[in-house]
Design an enzyme around this catalytic site. Structure first.
Site, PDB file in Angstrom:
ATOM      1  N   ASP A   1       0.782  -1.217   0.148  1.00  0.00           N
ATOM      2  CA  ASP A   1       0.013   0.029  -0.212  1.00  0.00           C
ATOM      3  C   ASP A   1       1.000   1.257   0.203  1.00  0.00           C
ATOM      4  O   ASP A   1       1.571   1.524   0.917  1.00  0.00           O
ATOM      5  CB  ASP A   1      -0.892   0.035   1.146  1.00  0.00           C
ATOM      6  CG  ASP A   1      -2.019   0.981   1.133  1.00  0.00           C
ATOM      7  OD1 ASP A   1      -1.877   1.807   0.228  1.00  0.00           O
ATOM      8  OD2 ASP A   1      -2.844   1.102   2.151  1.00  0.00           O
TER       9      ASP A   1
ATOM     10  N   ASP B   1      -3.349   2.220  -5.585  1.00  0.00           N
ATOM     11  CA  ASP B   1      -2.458   2.359  -4.824  1.00  0.00           C
ATOM     12  C   ASP B   1      -2.277   1.222  -4.013  1.00  0.00           C
ATOM     13  O   ASP B   1      -1.204   1.415  -2.916  1.00  0.00           O
ATOM     14  CB  ASP B   1      -2.278   3.824  -3.951  1.00  0.00           C
ATOM     15  CG  ASP B   1      -3.634   3.890  -2.974  1.00  0.00           C
ATOM     16  OD1 ASP B   1      -4.391   3.157  -3.144  1.00  0.00           O
ATOM     17  OD2 ASP B   1      -3.685   4.750  -2.177  1.00  0.00           O
ATOM     18  N   GLU B   2      -2.656   0.296  -4.245  1.00  0.00           N
ATOM     19  CA  GLU B   2      -2.514  -1.063  -3.206  1.00  0.00           C
ATOM     20  C   GLU B   2      -2.987  -2.472  -4.059  1.00  0.00           C
ATOM     21  O   GLU B   2      -3.727  -2.477  -4.972  1.00  0.00           O
ATOM     22  CB  GLU B   2      -3.483  -0.900  -1.982  1.00  0.00           C
ATOM     23  CG  GLU B   2      -4.881  -0.741  -2.374  1.00  0.00           C
ATOM     24  CD  GLU B   2      -5.727  -0.905  -0.961  1.00  0.00           C
ATOM     25  OE1 GLU B   2      -5.246  -1.566  -0.047  1.00  0.00           O
ATOM     26  OE2 GLU B   2      -6.692   0.121  -0.897  1.00  0.00           O
TER      27      GLU B   2
END
EC number: 2.7.7.7
Length: 414
Positions: A11, A101-102
């Site tokens: 993350d 983003d993860e």
């Protein structure tokens, strides 16, 4: 469940704010927020003052007078998010991206090439920092849920590995709000019965959880609190629904607020359905009130739809039904989602029988005309941009306080 911890959850830390600080080094070490009227994301320096995503800009400035607001560089967000995922792809093909983003990665099959899961996670963090200039936190565990929690504990810019023998000891001391699926409303309801840690949740009688949260949510959280999570990574996952929501602040529950907001939401949802030729049969709305209570209502149609005004009108009927059964003067959020999406679709034409709802039936002449108008708008937007043409009724400024480009970054692939 695997006997060793091989699932990684990676993350990127304070991603949008970190990208802004990367693009403008003068912002490093300073409290910044992406957005304006609403905080879209905040740096860790801003979070230290209590600034959070979704917070009104005025309140954020009150908490942190030195806060610096910056506009969003959406193309850079996409570019750098994609680049970070490619680093994971280098180590294993078993990567499940869950947002810009993860992502999860299962490294069980590549430890003979790259070392232990902890060593792989260390290399990933080093490469993302060196190649992209961004901090990333990683959690390693046997289950997806525990790996995600571990990455949250690792923040900012850290690595946490939860070995099988220490799982429950690690998990049960943590606040229940770290669990996947426990939002502010659920956390508040659990606090009412004295449940504030995951361990307290695990020791709560299943009947009490069922009465408080309903059978589905109660059973799910009870299982997760004991680290029972059999889910595997889905490397080619497609969304089973498409949705959009608008946080309105506090607005009167009247047509002049509801109608344009629903039209704006329907536009966002239906345009995605048309782009992938995946109309849906079930329309669901969610209405949240000033006291943070919320009501959902849905309807399943005879034929799947993807026309904007058709979706907006059906959603409007559902919202009016909610307000009739749950009278409130003020609403704080409206949401629309469409599920039961078609994988492949052939439209069934209908005879002009003079039915009252013909304009909401996709196979009628009126329904086809609505769809054709939508496709014309889609083509204009593809050539000249999304702001080139709209749907007559302009949505409230509150509905657009979060730029659509920002929302699109979080949308799942249909």
């Amino acid at each position: 469940m695997e006997t060793t911890a091989t699932i990684l959850h990676a993350d990127l830390d304070a991603f949008y704010a970190s990208v802004e600080q990367l693009l403008d080094p003068s912002l490093r070490g300073k409290p910044i927020a992406v957005g304006g009227g609403v905080v879209l994301a905040a740096s860790y320096e801003a979070r230290a003052f209590g600034v959070r995503g979704g917070m009104p800009g005025r309140k954020a400035r009150e908490l942190c007078p030195q806060l610096i607001f910056v506009g969003g560089n959406f193309s850079h967000y996409q570019r750098l998010g994609d680049a970070a995922i490619k680093v994971l792809d280098y180590f294993t093909p078993l990567v499940e991206r869950i947002s810009i983003d993860e992502a999860f990665a299962d490294v069980a099959g590549c430890t003979h090439l790259f070392g232990s899961p902890q060593e792989i996670a260390t290399i990933i963090r080093r490469r993302v920092r060196a190649e992209l200039g961004l901090p990333i936190s990683i959690g390693v565990a046997r289950t997806k849920h525990l790996a995600k929690i571990a990455s949250q504990v690792a923040k900012p810019d850290g690595l946490v590995v939860v070995e099988p023998g220490s799982e429950l000891a690690f998990l049960h001391d943590l606040p229940v709000g770290l669990m996947w699926g426990v939002g502010p409303a659920t956390r508040a309801r659990l606090a009412e019965i004295g449940v504030e840690t995951i361990g307290q949740l695990a020791r709560t009688h299943s009947g009490a959880l069922t009465r408080l949260l309903g059978p589905a949510v109660g059973e799910k959280l009870a299982a997760l609190s004991w680290n029972r999570d059999p889910r595997k990574l889905e490397t080619k996952r497609r969304a089973h629904s498409a949705g959009a929501q608008s946080a309105l602040g506090l607005k009167p529950a009247v047509s002049r607020v509801i109608v344009p907001t629903l039209l704006h939401l329907a536009d966002r949802v239906a345009s995605r359905l048309r782009a992938k030729a995946r109309p849906g049969r079930t329309v669901t709305v969610r209405v949240r009130f000033a006291d943070l209570s919320a009501v959902t209502r849905s309807i399943t149609l005879d034929q799947p739809i993807s026309a904007t005004t058709m979706l907006a009108e059906i959603a409007g009927d559902l919202v009016r039904g909610v307000l009739a059964d749950h009278p409130h003067d003020t609403i704080s959020l409206l949401a629309i989602s469409v599920s039961h999406l078609e994988e492949s679709f052939e439209l069934q034409l209908e005879l002009p029988l003079g039915l009252a709802d013909e304009k909401r039936r996709p196979g009628t002449r009126k329904g086809l005309a609505r769809f054709d108008a939508d496709r014309a708008i889609d083509k204009i937007r593809e050539r000249f941009g999304k702001q080139a043409v709209g749907y007559g009724t302009v949505a409230l400024e509150a509905a657009r306080s979060v730029p659509d480009e920002f929302r699109e970054l979080a949308e799942k692939e249909l």
